[in-house]
Design an enzyme around this catalytic site. Structure first.
Site, short mmCIF file in Angstrom:
data_model
loop_
_atom_site.label_atom_id
_atom_site.label_comp_id
_atom_site.label_asym_id
_atom_site.label_seq_id
_atom_site.Cartn_x
_atom_site.Cartn_y
_atom_site.Cartn_z
N GLY A 185 10.97 -2.70 5.69
CA GLY A 185 10.20 -3.96 5.69
C GLY A 185 9.77 -4.30 4.27
N HIS A 186 9.17 -3.32 3.58
CA HIS A 186 8.77 -3.56 2.19
C HIS A 186 9.99 -3.90 1.33
CE1 HIS A 186 5.49 -0.58 3.44
NE2 HIS A 186 4.78 -1.62 3.05
N LEU B 261 6.62 3.25 1.62
CA LEU B 261 7.56 2.12 1.72
C LEU B 261 8.64 2.36 2.77
CD1 LEU B 261 7.96 1.42 -2.11
CD2 LEU B 261 6.37 0.34 -0.49
N LYS C 12 4.96 -9.81 9.35
CA LYS C 12 4.41 -8.72 10.17
C LYS C 12 2.88 -8.80 10.26
CE LYS C 12 3.64 -4.32 11.52
NZ LYS C 12 2.20 -4.26 11.29
N MET D 140 0.84 -1.20 0.00
CA MET D 140 0.00 0.00 0.00
C MET D 140 0.88 1.26 0.00
SD MET D 140 -3.47 -0.82 2.04
CE MET D 140 -2.89 -0.45 3.68
N GLN E 78 -10.58 -2.45 2.01
CA GLN E 78 -10.13 -3.08 3.26
C GLN E 78 -10.16 -2.12 4.45
OE1 GLN E 78 -6.19 -3.97 1.47
NE2 GLN E 78 -5.36 -3.48 3.49
#
Ligand code: AMP
Length: 278
Positions: free
Chosen positions: A27-28, A24, A140, A21, A52
């Site tokens: 983690g991404h 960034l 995560k 989404m 969502q």
């Protein structure tokens, strides 16, 4: 996008896909680096999926730093960025949804009605558009991973799902786009989540098998933190999210808290083989 991806596949390219989404962070990027090792063509999508988010959630204010995101993806030498609009993804007559029952009704699903229906639907659509050989997701979002694995199995998607470990700040706080809502002082309070999970893990590794006691260890670390309200701490089988009567095998410690009005989730997996048992 589908025509491009199918064309690449006809040429024998192996597509590795990372849906996001945006906003960034490392983690991404760890997912992107993993994808690079798994395929010849790395595709990243950035789409803040409206279906969502429930009414009243942070859809409108969710961070969208697109220029910075693009720079990071160029640095990572991502081959294709898929940046659809909401109307690209959802036609005005859209009325088909994917519902992975059971797994979607607990934890995040209980707290955020409709959330997982939105996630499952958009991931199904993205998998159909990008046609990846492999798609990479982060541990995560542990419940999301369990749900997507079920969906891919139940609906016979040909993609392989790979799960990458959670990337954390030095404080232990899991990196998250929503951490951008916080200042330094709030970030430091948020690190209680990780301390709580580690306290629970330490107890389990020391031999405690009672999930209630393991949960209490996490709770007593997290609860006193100012501005924090625990939504749940759950000790579950990390694969199917079933309740554990005893922690004997692999166990997931799943946590959701509200910190100053922002919802944060995290989890770790405890492995019994590391226990100091006889
Ligand atoms: P999001 O943009 O939050 O939807 O996340 C996109 C993907 O990145 C999902 O598969 C997440 O699980 C994953 N992800 C988010 N934060 C982290 C993190 N700290 N470490 C590893 N993966 C992450």
């Amino acid at each position: 996008m589908q025509a491009i991806c199918l064309g690449l596949k006809r040429k024998g390219r192996k597509i590795a896909f990372v849906p996001t989404m945006g906003a960034l962070h490392e983690g991404h990027l760890s997912l992107v680096r993993r994808a690079r090792k798994l395929g010849d063509t790395v595709v990243v999508s950035v789409f803040v999926n409206p279906t969502q988010f429930a009414p009243g959630e942070d859809f409108a204010r969710y961070p969208r730093p697109l220029s910075a995101d693009k720079r990071l993806l160029v640095t990572e030498k991502v081959d294709l960025l898929f940046l659809p609009t909401a109307s690209d993804i959802y036609s005005t007559d859209h009325s088909t949804f994917v519902d992975v029952e059971e797994i979607s009704s607990i934890l995040e699903g209980a707290a955020r009605p409709g959330h997982f229906r939105g996630v499952a639907t958009v991931v199904a659509k993205l998998l159909n558009v990008v046609c990846p050989d492999v798609a990479v997701f982060g541990q995560k979002d542990g419940q999301q991973v369990a749900m997507i694995k079920s969906m891919v199995r139940h609906l016979n998607f040909p993609a392989r799902i790979v799960v990458a470990p959670t990337v954390r700040e030095r404080s232990g706080l899991a990196m998250s786009s929503r951490n951008r809502y916080f200042n330094q002082e709030q970030l430091s309070r948020a690190s209680c989540i990780h301390r709580g999970m580690r306290a629970a893990e330490a107890l389990a590794i020391a031999g405690e098998e009672d999930p209630a006691k393991i949960e209490a260890a996490a709770r007593s670390e997290i609860e006193p933190t100012p501005g924090v309200r625990i939504d749940y701490i759950a000790i579950l089988d990390p694969d199917d999210l079933r309740t554990l009567d005893r922690v004997e095998g692999k166990a997931g410690i799943f946590v959701a808290v509200w910190l100053d009005g922002v919802r944060l989730i995290d989890n770790i997996i405890v492995r019994p083989s590391r226990r100091g048992r006889k």
